[in-house]
Design a protein around this motif. Structure first.
Motif, PDB file in Angstrom:
ATOM      1  N   ASP A  94       0.844  -1.194   0.000  1.00  0.00           N
ATOM      2  CA  ASP A  94       0.000   0.000   0.000  1.00  0.00           C
ATOM      3  C   ASP A  94       0.878   1.241   0.000  1.00  0.00           C
ATOM      4  O   ASP A  94       1.821   1.343   0.786  1.00  0.00           O
ATOM      5  CB  ASP A  94      -0.929   0.014   1.215  1.00  0.00           C
ATOM      6  CG  ASP A  94      -1.949   1.134   1.153  1.00  0.00           C
ATOM      7  OD1 ASP A  94      -2.378   1.476   0.032  1.00  0.00           O
ATOM      8  OD2 ASP A  94      -2.322   1.674   2.209  1.00  0.00           O
ATOM      9  N   ASP A  95       0.587   2.173  -0.896  1.00  0.00           N
ATOM     10  CA  ASP A  95       1.329   3.431  -0.989  1.00  0.00           C
ATOM     11  C   ASP A  95       0.510   4.514  -0.301  1.00  0.00           C
ATOM     12  O   ASP A  95      -0.582   4.859  -0.766  1.00  0.00           O
ATOM     13  CB  ASP A  95       1.562   3.774  -2.466  1.00  0.00           C
ATOM     14  CG  ASP A  95       2.429   5.013  -2.635  1.00  0.00           C
ATOM     15  OD1 ASP A  95       2.732   5.685  -1.622  1.00  0.00           O
ATOM     16  OD2 ASP A  95       2.814   5.320  -3.776  1.00  0.00           O
ATOM     17  N   ASN A 128       5.036  10.201   2.262  1.00  0.00           N
ATOM     18  CA  ASN A 128       6.147  10.387   1.317  1.00  0.00           C
ATOM     19  C   ASN A 128       6.035  11.714   0.567  1.00  0.00           C
ATOM     20  O   ASN A 128       6.354  11.804  -0.619  1.00  0.00           O
ATOM     21  CB  ASN A 128       6.233   9.221   0.327  1.00  0.00           C
ATOM     22  CG  ASN A 128       7.594   9.114  -0.328  1.00  0.00           C
ATOM     23  OD1 ASN A 128       8.614   9.384   0.297  1.00  0.00           O
ATOM     24  ND2 ASN A 128       7.630   8.737  -1.592  1.00  0.00           N
ATOM     25  N   ALA A 132       4.129   9.564  -5.225  1.00  0.00           N
ATOM     26  CA  ALA A 132       3.666   8.177  -5.314  1.00  0.00           C
ATOM     27  C   ALA A 132       4.744   7.253  -5.868  1.00  0.00           C
ATOM     28  O   ALA A 132       5.560   7.644  -6.705  1.00  0.00           O
ATOM     29  CB  ALA A 132       2.423   8.107  -6.190  1.00  0.00           C
ATOM     30  N   ARG A 133       4.716   6.025  -5.416  1.00  0.00           N
ATOM     31  CA  ARG A 133       5.553   4.954  -5.933  1.00  0.00           C
ATOM     32  C   ARG A 133       4.717   4.106  -6.899  1.00  0.00           C
ATOM     33  O   ARG A 133       3.502   4.323  -7.018  1.00  0.00           O
ATOM     34  CB  ARG A 133       6.080   4.104  -4.777  1.00  0.00           C
ATOM     35  CG  ARG A 133       6.976   4.888  -3.790  1.00  0.00           C
ATOM     36  CD  ARG A 133       7.385   3.980  -2.639  1.00  0.00           C
ATOM     37  NE  ARG A 133       8.405   4.599  -1.784  1.00  0.00           N
ATOM     38  CZ  ARG A 133       8.137   5.314  -0.697  1.00  0.00           C
ATOM     39  NH1 ARG A 133       6.876   5.542  -0.353  1.00  0.00           N
ATOM     40  NH2 ARG A 133       9.119   5.821   0.032  1.00  0.00           N
ATOM     41  N   GLU A 135       3.389   1.212  -6.699  1.00  0.00           N
ATOM     42  CA  GLU A 135       2.221   0.582  -6.087  1.00  0.00           C
ATOM     43  C   GLU A 135       1.080   1.575  -5.874  1.00  0.00           C
ATOM     44  O   GLU A 135      -0.091   1.181  -5.830  1.00  0.00           O
ATOM     45  CB  GLU A 135       2.595  -0.093  -4.766  1.00  0.00           C
ATOM     46  CG  GLU A 135       3.411   0.748  -3.812  1.00  0.00           C
ATOM     47  CD  GLU A 135       4.916   0.642  -4.024  1.00  0.00           C
ATOM     48  OE1 GLU A 135       5.656   0.940  -3.064  1.00  0.00           O
ATOM     49  OE2 GLU A 135       5.364   0.287  -5.135  1.00  0.00           O
ATOM     50  N   GLY A 136       1.413   2.861  -5.767  1.00  0.00           N
ATOM     51  CA  GLY A 136       0.362   3.880  -5.657  1.00  0.00           C
ATOM     52  C   GLY A 136      -0.409   4.021  -6.953  1.00  0.00           C
ATOM     53  O   GLY A 136      -1.650   4.113  -6.955  1.00  0.00           O
ATOM     54  N   TYR A 164       7.707   9.568  -7.171  1.00  0.00           N
ATOM     55  CA  TYR A 164       8.913   9.353  -6.366  1.00  0.00           C
ATOM     56  C   TYR A 164      10.048   8.830  -7.244  1.00  0.00           C
ATOM     57  O   TYR A 164       9.884   7.822  -7.950  1.00  0.00           O
ATOM     58  CB  TYR A 164       8.618   8.364  -5.241  1.00  0.00           C
ATOM     59  CG  TYR A 164       9.787   8.146  -4.322  1.00  0.00           C
ATOM     60  CD1 TYR A 164      10.327   9.205  -3.595  1.00  0.00           C
ATOM     61  CD2 TYR A 164      10.358   6.887  -4.179  1.00  0.00           C
ATOM     62  CE1 TYR A 164      11.401   9.014  -2.748  1.00  0.00           C
ATOM     63  CE2 TYR A 164      11.434   6.688  -3.323  1.00  0.00           C
ATOM     64  CZ  TYR A 164      11.954   7.755  -2.616  1.00  0.00           C
ATOM     65  OH  TYR A 164      13.033   7.564  -1.779  1.00  0.00           O
ATOM     66  N   ALA A 169      11.628   2.493  -6.414  1.00  0.00           N
ATOM     67  CA  ALA A 169      10.492   2.773  -7.293  1.00  0.00           C
ATOM     68  C   ALA A 169      10.834   2.462  -8.744  1.00  0.00           C
ATOM     69  O   ALA A 169      10.015   1.893  -9.486  1.00  0.00           O
ATOM     70  CB  ALA A 169      10.070   4.239  -7.145  1.00  0.00           C
ATOM     71  N   GLN A 174       8.455   2.189 -12.163  1.00  0.00           N
ATOM     72  CA  GLN A 174       7.766   3.465 -11.961  1.00  0.00           C
ATOM     73  C   GLN A 174       7.171   4.010 -13.260  1.00  0.00           C
ATOM     74  O   GLN A 174       5.990   4.355 -13.313  1.00  0.00           O
ATOM     75  CB  GLN A 174       8.743   4.492 -11.360  1.00  0.00           C
ATOM     76  CG  GLN A 174       8.153   5.856 -11.053  1.00  0.00           C
ATOM     77  CD  GLN A 174       7.212   5.840  -9.875  1.00  0.00           C
ATOM     78  OE1 GLN A 174       6.126   5.264  -9.942  1.00  0.00           O
ATOM     79  NE2 GLN A 174       7.607   6.490  -8.786  1.00  0.00           N
TER      80      GLN A 174
END
Length: 320
Positions: A94-95, A128, A132-133, A135-136, A164, A169, A174
């Protein structure tokens, strides 16, 4: 109140007015301090109006980044009811930079997704700083798929300096995640509306704002890169960020002229940070108007409308 660099004269005046009122509360001084404080209030109001009458792009960037501006969580709490957060991308984790879930807007079911920066040191680290990474973005894709399956409009709230850029990432894909999130925005057959509430930085923002209708708060920014990053690349000097901000055309006013966005949401005098409730209410009105504009359109028409909007970008120049 946190004052920006160009607001220092305002800070001095408002500070003196507060000092006078503190003296009055303590019973110090023989003069009518309330009358003097009221005069200072009028002076500060005039100065505030002058400062915000014609902000240049760099000052707008500073206002867009103001730590006291309302954040995504504030908008969700104020504008949505029955909010049920949904977590995880079902692949990695989870992000916390990306928050979203099922909710009701004006008593109608919807999916709301946003980027949260946090409002103090602890929450900023937890979220963060809104970056976002992968996963976000994959979580956002999952939520948009769910909205499409159940016919729910999607509302996105964008406030991020960008995706990010960390090593982890990049190792987890990413750029691929951002591209797929942008593609998902173009594919879903439900109304998709987006509001830039602070910073709209790079592909990290585009992945959430490839919408049928896009609105920006008056002092928010939306750009392919930050002014500092642009200055570092073009001039090898991050201190030229003011020149970069001017060249990037990142203000809501420029982007409305270029037809990149559809509407500008007025902010209270002095920015959203001075009257958060008023700014949030104005965003709610604009979201309702954008959803009403798309009501009744078939899924195929919504997709065509979205694709046509983005294919037409670039056809309208600054001189138009």
């Amino acid at each position: 109140m946190v004052y920006l660099d160009f607001e220092k004269p305002l800070a001095d005046i408002e500070g003196k007015a507060e000092e006078l009122r503190t003296m009055a509360r303590k019973g110090e001084g023989a003069v009518d301090v309330e009358k003097e404080a009221a005069a200072l209030d009028r002076k500060s109001a005039d100065l505030l109006r002058d400062l915000y009458k014609a902000l240049d792009p760099w000052r707008k960037t500073q206002v867009a980044r103001h730590p006291d501006r309302p954040h995504c969580s504030d908008y969700i709490q104020a504008l949505f009811t029955d909010y049920t957060p949904l977590a995880g991308d079902r692949a990695f984790g989870d992000d916390h930079a990306v928050m979203g879930g099922l909710a009701r807007f004006n008593d109608a079911p919807c999916m709301v997704i946003g980027l949260e920066k946090g409002n103090d040191t602890k929450s900023r680290i937890h979220h963060n700083f809104g970056m976002a990474r992968p996963e976000g973005y994959r979580k956002a894709i999952r939520l948009m798929d769910m909205a499409h399956r159940f016919g729910l409009p999607v509302i996105t709230l964008v406030d991020t300096p960008g995706a990010y850029p960390g090593k982890g990432a990049e190792e987890r894909g990413q750029s691929e995640a951002i591209a797929r999130c942008t593609m998902k925005c173009l594919e879903i057959g439900v109304p998709l509306v987006s509001v830039i509430i602070g910073e709209g930085g790079s592909g990290g923002a585009v992945a959430f704002a490839t919408a049928n209708r896009i609105a920006m708060l008056e002092h928010s920014i939306y750009s392919v890169i930050s002014p500092e990053g642009c200055a570092s690349i073009l001039w090898k000097d991050a201190e030229k960020m003011r020149d970069a901000a001017e060249a990037l055309r990142l203000t809501a006013q420029d982007l409305k002229n270029l037809a990149v966005i559809d509407a500008i949401i007025p902010e209270p005098l002095g920015g959203a940070q001075r009257a958060p409730a008023d700014a949030i209410a104005a965003v709610g009105v604009q979201i309702a108007a954008m959803l009403a504009d798309l009501k009744g359109l078939k899924p195929t028409d919504l997709v065509k409308d979205r694709r046509a909007k983005f294919l037409a970008m670039g056809s309208r120049g600054l001189a138009a």
